[in-house]
Scaffold this active site. Structure first.
Site, PDB file in Angstrom:
ATOM      1  N   LYS A  29       0.831  -1.221   0.000  1.00 48.67           N
ATOM      2  CA  LYS A  29       0.000   0.000   0.000  1.00 48.67           C
ATOM      3  C   LYS A  29       0.864   1.269   0.000  1.00 48.67           C
ATOM      4  O   LYS A  29       0.613   2.186  -0.759  1.00 48.67           O
ATOM      5  CB  LYS A  29      -0.928   0.029   1.232  1.00 48.67           C
ATOM      6  N   ARG A  63      -9.563   0.416   8.778  1.00 49.97           N
ATOM      7  CA  ARG A  63      -9.149  -0.928   9.195  1.00 49.97           C
ATOM      8  C   ARG A  63     -10.173  -1.643  10.053  1.00 49.97           C
ATOM      9  O   ARG A  63      -9.946  -2.780  10.462  1.00 49.97           O
ATOM     10  CB  ARG A  63      -7.836  -0.836   9.952  1.00 49.97           C
ATOM     11  N   ARG A  78      12.199  -5.159   4.750  1.00 47.54           N
ATOM     12  CA  ARG A  78      11.788  -3.765   4.580  1.00 47.54           C
ATOM     13  C   ARG A  78      12.531  -2.794   5.489  1.00 47.54           C
ATOM     14  O   ARG A  78      12.718  -3.042   6.674  1.00 47.54           O
ATOM     15  CB  ARG A  78      10.277  -3.651   4.860  1.00 47.54           C
ATOM     16  N   ARG A 137      11.326  -0.712  10.943  1.00 44.66           N
ATOM     17  CA  ARG A 137      10.179  -0.414  11.803  1.00 44.66           C
ATOM     18  C   ARG A 137      10.107  -1.474  12.900  1.00 44.66           C
ATOM     19  O   ARG A 137      10.222  -2.668  12.613  1.00 44.66           O
ATOM     20  CB  ARG A 137       8.893  -0.467  10.980  1.00 44.66           C
ATOM     21  N   ARG A 168       0.015  -8.582  13.444  1.00 44.30           N
ATOM     22  CA  ARG A 168      -0.650  -7.675  12.498  1.00 44.30           C
ATOM     23  C   ARG A 168      -1.449  -8.473  11.461  1.00 44.30           C
ATOM     24  O   ARG A 168      -2.538  -8.051  11.048  1.00 44.30           O
ATOM     25  CB  ARG A 168       0.379  -6.763  11.820  1.00 44.30           C
TER      26      ARG A 168
HETATM   27  P1  AMP Z   1       0.785   1.056   8.772  1.00 43.27           P
HETATM   28  O1  AMP Z   1       1.947   1.950   8.566  1.00 43.27           O
HETATM   29  O2  AMP Z   1      -0.378   1.424   7.900  1.00 43.27           O
HETATM   30  O3  AMP Z   1       1.149  -0.391   8.686  1.00 43.27           O
HETATM   31  O4  AMP Z   1       0.299   1.306  10.283  1.00 43.27           O
HETATM   32  C1  AMP Z   1       1.179   1.053  11.372  1.00 43.27           C
HETATM   33  C2  AMP Z   1       0.390   0.907  12.658  1.00 43.27           C
HETATM   34  O5  AMP Z   1      -0.327   2.112  12.940  1.00 43.27           O
HETATM   35  C3  AMP Z   1      -0.672  -0.189  12.648  1.00 43.27           C
HETATM   36  O6  AMP Z   1      -0.139  -1.466  12.940  1.00 43.27           O
HETATM   37  C4  AMP Z   1      -1.599   0.318  13.751  1.00 43.27           C
HETATM   38  O7  AMP Z   1      -1.049   0.092  15.038  1.00 43.27           O
HETATM   39  C5  AMP Z   1      -1.593   1.823  13.507  1.00 43.27           C
HETATM   40  N1  AMP Z   1      -2.652   2.227  12.532  1.00 43.27           N
HETATM   41  C6  AMP Z   1      -2.474   2.833  11.330  1.00 43.27           C
HETATM   42  N2  AMP Z   1      -3.646   3.061  10.721  1.00 43.27           N
HETATM   43  C7  AMP Z   1      -4.600   2.593  11.549  1.00 43.27           C
HETATM   44  C8  AMP Z   1      -6.027   2.513  11.481  1.00 43.27           C
HETATM   45  N3  AMP Z   1      -6.727   2.974  10.429  1.00 43.27           N
HETATM   46  N4  AMP Z   1      -6.671   1.928  12.525  1.00 43.27           N
HETATM   47  C9  AMP Z   1      -6.008   1.482  13.609  1.00 43.27           C
HETATM   48  N5  AMP Z   1      -4.677   1.500  13.743  1.00 43.27           N
HETATM   49  C10 AMP Z   1      -3.964   2.056  12.718  1.00 43.27           C
END
Ligand code: AMP
Length: 213
Positions: free
Chosen positions: A13, A88, A127, A156, A167
């Site tokens: 994404k 999400r 990554r 990360r 996740r």
């Molecule tokens: P990402 O970079 O999109 O993988 O997001 C990293 C982390 O941020 C996720 O594992 C969640 O802990 C939090 N996060 C990001 N977007 C959301 C969302 N829409 N709802 C809940 N948690 C989120």
């Protein structure tokens, strides 16, 4: 055009969002990036989100909807937006619908990037992301310099195996049903086979959106 980009963590994404955004002439919004910026700056939002993020759990819906409501009011999103990982849970999808409806807008399409789990675990193991502009990389090591902004590449914390497995589990339990919710809702949805080259995947997405790139 408002597009929800959907898919497991590591499905691409963050790589595809800026490419689709550029092709459509709209910006991207990633709640993950907003939260990581807040964490780095040590704001109250960052402090609230940290424990959830470190474990690979979802940040509470109310927090996310607060971010989304505030962000989407900005003029830069007036023409549209690519929402990267922003929706999400089903309550988030419902909340987003309400936020958009107040401005007479709605989600135009949902694009799901599909990648097998083994490939996801492999990708996350490799990554790195820029600590400054957050661009993800598949082929660069921690400590290298970001070719986009000169920042330093880091791993990360939630890309380590334990958090990745959590996740993926969270995705199945809480996020996968959101796609069905949109489908039932009558929103246009597209499922993209998201393995192969980055360019090929962008081409598939743009075709599915009717852009033909
Ligand atoms: P990402 O970079 O999109 O993988 O997001 C990293 C982390 O941020 C996720 O594992 C969640 O802990 C939090 N996060 C990001 N977007 C959301 C969302 N829409 N709802 C809940 N948690 C989120």
């Amino acid at each position: 055009m408002i597009i929800v980009l959907f898919g497991k963590p590591g499905s691409g994404k963050g790589t595809q969002a800026p490419r689709i955004a550029e092709a459509l002439g709209v910006p991207t919004l990633s709640t993950g990036n907003v939260l990581r910026d807040a964490l780095r700056e040590g704001t109250p939002l960052g402090r609230e989100a940290k424990a959830f993020m470190d474990r690979g759990d979802l940040v509470p819906d109310a927090v996310i909807l607060g971010i989304v409501g505030e962000e989407l009011r900005r003029p830069q999103y007036a023409k549209g937006v690519i929402l990267d990982g922003v929706v999400r849970t089903v309550p988030q999808a419902e909340g987003l619908e309400k936020v958009l409806a107040t401005a007479g807008r709605k989600v135009d399409a949902v694009v799901r990037l599909d990648v097998p789990d083994e490939e996801i675990v492999r990708r996350m193991g490799l990554r790195t992301v820029c600590g400054k502009c957050q661009t993800p990389f598949a082929d660069r090591k921690p400590g290298e310099t970001c070719p986009n902004c000169g920042g330093t590449l880091v791993r990360r914390a939630d890309d380590e195996p334990e958090a990745v497995l959590n996740r993926l589990h969270v995705y199945e339990a809480q996020t996968a049903p959101v796609f069905d919710w949109y489908q039932r809702n009558g929103t246009k949805v597209a499922v993209i086979e998201a393995t192969g080259t980055v360019n090929d995947i962008t081409t598939r997405v743009m075709r599915a959106l009717g852009g033909g790139k």
